[in-house]
Design a protein around this motif. Structure first.
Motif, PDB file in Angstrom:
ATOM      1  N   ARG A 179      20.273  39.800  17.746  1.00 14.61           N
ATOM      2  CA  ARG A 179      21.050  40.926  17.834  1.00 14.61           C
ATOM      3  C   ARG A 179      21.394  41.397  19.245  1.00 14.61           C
ATOM      4  NH1 ARG A 179      17.039  44.262  15.989  1.00 14.61           N
ATOM      5  NH2 ARG A 179      16.173  44.274  18.126  1.00 14.61           N
ATOM      6  N   ASP A 180      20.358  41.246  20.027  1.00 13.57           N
ATOM      7  CA  ASP A 180      20.698  41.484  21.508  1.00 13.57           C
ATOM      8  C   ASP A 180      22.173  40.725  21.969  1.00 13.57           C
ATOM      9  OD1 ASP A 180      18.706  43.458  21.314  1.00 13.57           O
ATOM     10  OD2 ASP A 180      17.396  42.245  22.268  1.00 13.57           O
ATOM     11  N   ARG A 181      21.898  39.339  21.581  1.00 13.09           N
ATOM     12  CA  ARG A 181      22.953  38.460  22.250  1.00 13.09           C
ATOM     13  C   ARG A 181      24.487  39.087  21.642  1.00 13.09           C
ATOM     14  NH1 ARG A 181      24.123  35.855  25.958  1.00 13.09           N
ATOM     15  NH2 ARG A 181      24.826  33.918  24.928  1.00 13.09           N
TER      16      ARG A 181
ATOM     17  N   GLU B  63      19.067  42.581  11.868  1.00 14.04           N
ATOM     18  CA  GLU B  63      17.966  43.422  11.743  1.00 14.04           C
ATOM     19  C   GLU B  63      16.448  42.839  11.946  1.00 14.04           C
ATOM     20  OE1 GLU B  63      18.398  45.126   7.860  1.00 14.04           O
ATOM     21  OE2 GLU B  63      20.224  46.356   8.590  1.00 14.04           O
TER      22      GLU B  63
ATOM     23  N   LEU C 261      25.342  42.020  20.416  1.00 10.56           N
ATOM     24  CA  LEU C 261      26.103  43.172  20.823  1.00 10.56           C
ATOM     25  C   LEU C 261      26.328  42.949  22.518  1.00 10.56           C
ATOM     26  CD1 LEU C 261      23.051  45.497  19.639  1.00 10.56           C
ATOM     27  CD2 LEU C 261      25.401  45.473  19.100  1.00 10.56           C
ATOM     28  N   LYS C 262      25.616  42.278  23.234  1.00 12.07           N
ATOM     29  CA  LYS C 262      25.888  41.858  24.579  1.00 12.07           C
ATOM     30  C   LYS C 262      27.313  41.213  24.692  1.00 12.07           C
ATOM     31  CE  LYS C 262      24.557  39.953  28.851  1.00 12.07           C
ATOM     32  NZ  LYS C 262      23.582  38.937  29.553  1.00 12.07           N
TER      33      LYS C 262
ATOM     34  N   ASN D 153      16.001  39.591  13.937  1.00 15.74           N
ATOM     35  CA  ASN D 153      15.830  38.732  14.765  1.00 15.74           C
ATOM     36  C   ASN D 153      16.507  39.560  16.144  1.00 15.74           C
ATOM     37  OD1 ASN D 153      16.420  36.887  17.088  1.00 15.74           O
ATOM     38  ND2 ASN D 153      16.565  35.355  15.324  1.00 15.74           N
ATOM     39  N   ASP D 154      15.460  39.959  16.900  1.00 16.16           N
ATOM     40  CA  ASP D 154      15.846  40.687  18.051  1.00 16.16           C
ATOM     41  C   ASP D 154      16.851  40.155  19.104  1.00 16.16           C
ATOM     42  OD1 ASP D 154      14.285  42.875  17.322  1.00 16.16           O
ATOM     43  OD2 ASP D 154      12.524  42.403  18.717  1.00 16.16           O
ATOM     44  N   TYR D 155      16.484  38.628  19.350  1.00 15.52           N
ATOM     45  CA  TYR D 155      17.593  37.638  20.213  1.00 15.52           C
ATOM     46  C   TYR D 155      18.854  37.812  19.781  1.00 15.52           C
ATOM     47  CZ  TYR D 155      19.057  33.755  22.723  1.00 15.52           C
ATOM     48  OH  TYR D 155      20.069  32.992  23.470  1.00 15.52           O
TER      49      TYR D 155
ATOM     50  N   GLU E 298      27.273  49.600  17.351  1.00 13.23           N
ATOM     51  CA  GLU E 298      25.970  50.403  17.336  1.00 13.23           C
ATOM     52  C   GLU E 298      25.426  49.311  16.032  1.00 13.23           C
ATOM     53  OE1 GLU E 298      25.553  54.329  16.903  1.00 13.23           O
ATOM     54  OE2 GLU E 298      26.683  54.661  18.454  1.00 13.23           O
TER      55      GLU E 298
ATOM     56  N   ARG F  64      30.182  43.584  23.436  1.00 12.63           N
ATOM     57  CA  ARG F  64      30.525  44.529  24.244  1.00 12.63           C
ATOM     58  C   ARG F  64      31.216  44.078  25.500  1.00 12.63           C
ATOM     59  NH1 ARG F  64      24.827  47.606  23.277  1.00 12.63           N
ATOM     60  NH2 ARG F  64      25.415  48.858  21.404  1.00 12.63           N
TER      61      ARG F  64
END
Length: 92
Positions: free
Chosen positions: A38-40, A32, A42-43, A34-36, A60, A46
């Motif tokens: 979280r994005d890594r 929640e 998720l990527k 750390n954007d980096y 999600e 997926r």
């Protein structure tokens, strides 16, 4: 950090492959805040889910934040309590 991201993505993939859920919800302070990170996660998750499950499962982020942990613990307690009631009634 990259190793932790890979292991988190592997954990998500293993959970999806084992349980075949409609949705996998990720939560936690690190995700929640750390954007980096979280994005890594998720990527990678997926992109590496086993192909027969990739179209049937959505990954999600939780919108409940800290409340989600409390709700999850309460639901687990409730589930265990109810299963014990059902078991005890069968013994009587």
């Amino acid at each position: 950090m990259e190793r932790a991201i890979i292991y988190a993505a592997i954990t998500v993939n293993n959970s999806v492959c084992r349980n075949n859920p409609d949705i996998a919800i990720l939560t936690g302070e690190m995700i929640e805040q750390n954007d980096y990170l979280r994005d890594r996660i998720l990527k990678i998750s997926r992109n590496h889910i086993w192909s027969p499950l990739s179209d049937s499962t959505t990954i999600e982020l939780s919108e409940l934040r800290r409340t989600g942990v409390i709700l999850g613990a309460g639901m687990q307690f409730q589930r265990e309590y109810i299963s014990q009631l059902s078991y005890e009634q069968e013994l009587i």
